[in-house]
Motif scaffolding. Sequence first.
Motif, mmCIF file in Angstrom:
data_model
loop_
_atom_site.group_PDB
_atom_site.id
_atom_site.type_symbol
_atom_site.label_atom_id
_atom_site.label_comp_id
_atom_site.label_asym_id
_atom_site.label_seq_id
_atom_site.Cartn_x
_atom_site.Cartn_y
_atom_site.Cartn_z
ATOM 1 N N THR A 153 0.836 -1.205 0.000
ATOM 2 C CA THR A 153 0.000 0.000 0.000
ATOM 3 C C THR A 153 0.868 1.250 0.000
ATOM 4 O O THR A 153 0.614 2.206 -0.747
ATOM 5 C CB THR A 153 -0.924 0.012 1.234
ATOM 6 O OG1 THR A 153 -1.751 -1.155 1.223
ATOM 7 C CG2 THR A 153 -1.807 1.256 1.237
ATOM 8 N N ARG A 157 1.094 3.983 -2.994
ATOM 9 C CA ARG A 157 0.781 5.376 -2.666
ATOM 10 C C ARG A 157 1.906 6.313 -3.085
ATOM 11 O O ARG A 157 1.669 7.428 -3.561
ATOM 12 C CB ARG A 157 0.513 5.501 -1.166
ATOM 13 C CG ARG A 157 0.061 6.895 -0.749
ATOM 14 C CD ARG A 157 -0.213 6.994 0.734
ATOM 15 N NE ARG A 157 1.014 6.955 1.517
ATOM 16 C CZ ARG A 157 1.364 5.984 2.339
ATOM 17 N NH1 ARG A 157 0.574 4.928 2.474
ATOM 18 N NH2 ARG A 157 2.499 6.031 3.022
ATOM 19 N N TYR A 160 3.159 4.759 -7.394
ATOM 20 C CA TYR A 160 2.217 4.547 -8.504
ATOM 21 C C TYR A 160 0.897 5.283 -8.321
ATOM 22 O O TYR A 160 -0.116 4.918 -8.931
ATOM 23 C CB TYR A 160 1.947 3.035 -8.661
ATOM 24 C CG TYR A 160 3.212 2.212 -8.725
ATOM 25 C CD1 TYR A 160 4.207 2.466 -9.671
ATOM 26 C CD2 TYR A 160 3.438 1.184 -7.812
ATOM 27 C CE1 TYR A 160 5.381 1.732 -9.716
ATOM 28 C CE2 TYR A 160 4.610 0.430 -7.855
ATOM 29 C CZ TYR A 160 5.568 0.706 -8.802
ATOM 30 O OH TYR A 160 6.730 -0.034 -8.842
ATOM 31 N N ARG A 161 0.884 6.309 -7.507
ATOM 32 C CA ARG A 161 -0.347 7.058 -7.271
ATOM 33 C C ARG A 161 -0.848 7.732 -8.549
ATOM 34 O O ARG A 161 -2.048 8.007 -8.688
ATOM 35 C CB ARG A 161 -0.146 8.096 -6.166
ATOM 36 C CG ARG A 161 0.842 9.185 -6.475
ATOM 37 C CD ARG A 161 1.048 10.133 -5.285
ATOM 38 N NE ARG A 161 -0.190 10.663 -4.787
ATOM 39 C CZ ARG A 161 -0.600 10.534 -3.526
ATOM 40 N NH1 ARG A 161 0.146 9.885 -2.658
ATOM 41 N NH2 ARG A 161 -1.734 11.069 -3.146
ATOM 42 N N ASP A 162 0.050 8.000 -9.501
ATOM 43 C CA ASP A 162 -0.344 8.646 -10.757
ATOM 44 C C ASP A 162 -0.525 7.634 -11.893
ATOM 45 O O ASP A 162 -0.458 7.996 -13.074
ATOM 46 C CB ASP A 162 0.701 9.686 -11.158
ATOM 47 C CG ASP A 162 0.813 10.819 -10.146
ATOM 48 O OD1 ASP A 162 -0.236 11.219 -9.590
ATOM 49 O OD2 ASP A 162 1.934 11.305 -9.914
ATOM 50 N N PHE A 231 -5.090 0.950 -2.583
ATOM 51 C CA PHE A 231 -4.985 2.404 -2.659
ATOM 52 C C PHE A 231 -5.697 2.830 -3.936
ATOM 53 O O PHE A 231 -5.526 2.217 -4.985
ATOM 54 C CB PHE A 231 -3.517 2.848 -2.677
ATOM 55 C CG PHE A 231 -3.334 4.328 -2.671
ATOM 56 C CD1 PHE A 231 -3.485 5.048 -1.496
ATOM 57 C CD2 PHE A 231 -3.020 5.012 -3.836
ATOM 58 C CE1 PHE A 231 -3.307 6.421 -1.483
ATOM 59 C CE2 PHE A 231 -2.849 6.379 -3.836
ATOM 60 C CZ PHE A 231 -2.997 7.094 -2.657
ATOM 61 N N ALA A 233 -5.784 3.995 -6.765
ATOM 62 C CA ALA A 233 -5.055 4.423 -7.966
ATOM 63 C C ALA A 233 -5.636 3.694 -9.170
ATOM 64 O O ALA A 233 -6.192 2.597 -9.048
ATOM 65 C CB ALA A 233 -3.570 4.101 -7.822
#
Length: 246
Positions: A153, A157, A160-162, A231, A233
Amino acid sequence: MYVTEKPSYSRKTFNHKDNVPLKTVSTQEALAVACAAQRINGGYIKDTRRFSEPDNKTQFANKEIVKFAYHGDPTYLPMDYVAPIPTEEDYVQVAEIQKWMRRYVMLGLGGVDDFKRDMINSVSADVVPVNNLGRIAFIPEFVKRDQHETGLTKEIRIEYRDSQYLGKEKDVVEGVAKILDKRYSSQWESYNYVAVIDGNLISFMNKFEYNIGDMKRIKAKVKAQTKNKLFSANETRLNYVKLYKV
């Protein structure tokens, strides 16, 4: 070949010394036996496996290994059951498990789901009821998964949040993927994978087992545009997946 079986023997647990039914056992000792069962089985086995080949020994379910270990009457135990003997490494793992579980108490249980709350509460006292030994048997696997999910997680976060979708439904996707997570589904007899291509999250099913961290060349089609479960994403769900060596 093996078959799984459901236990048909008595659930009574006895004091080894005088055959008096036990009500509670030491949590630390029960956890040590659970860690030994995890080590013996090489992981968590939900159901006992009996093999048709005489040379293959029975693989007892982790919960049965733990319950049997506190059963003092041999007439209630399978003839091929061998009680586990916890090692020093098993007790080291117990200490690590207890440390990991205490962090939830320190952080508070407000945001914890009911399942996780039950697992934490099951090891919060010095003794555990014998009717809860099945849950204790799952604790080593629970902590292993929980530690992996917590780390994953955080990785998603931060790294790879984008994440971007790799196309619309039925579009072809090709690239080199890194395996981030895997879960086996007994219902589909396949592994559910989460992976990443060029910083973009993907997920898919595959009958073959690959290790976390493996790099594979992938060719597939987009099944759906979804969100990662750990998360929120963007994650592209794939099907018709073919994996090759890099």
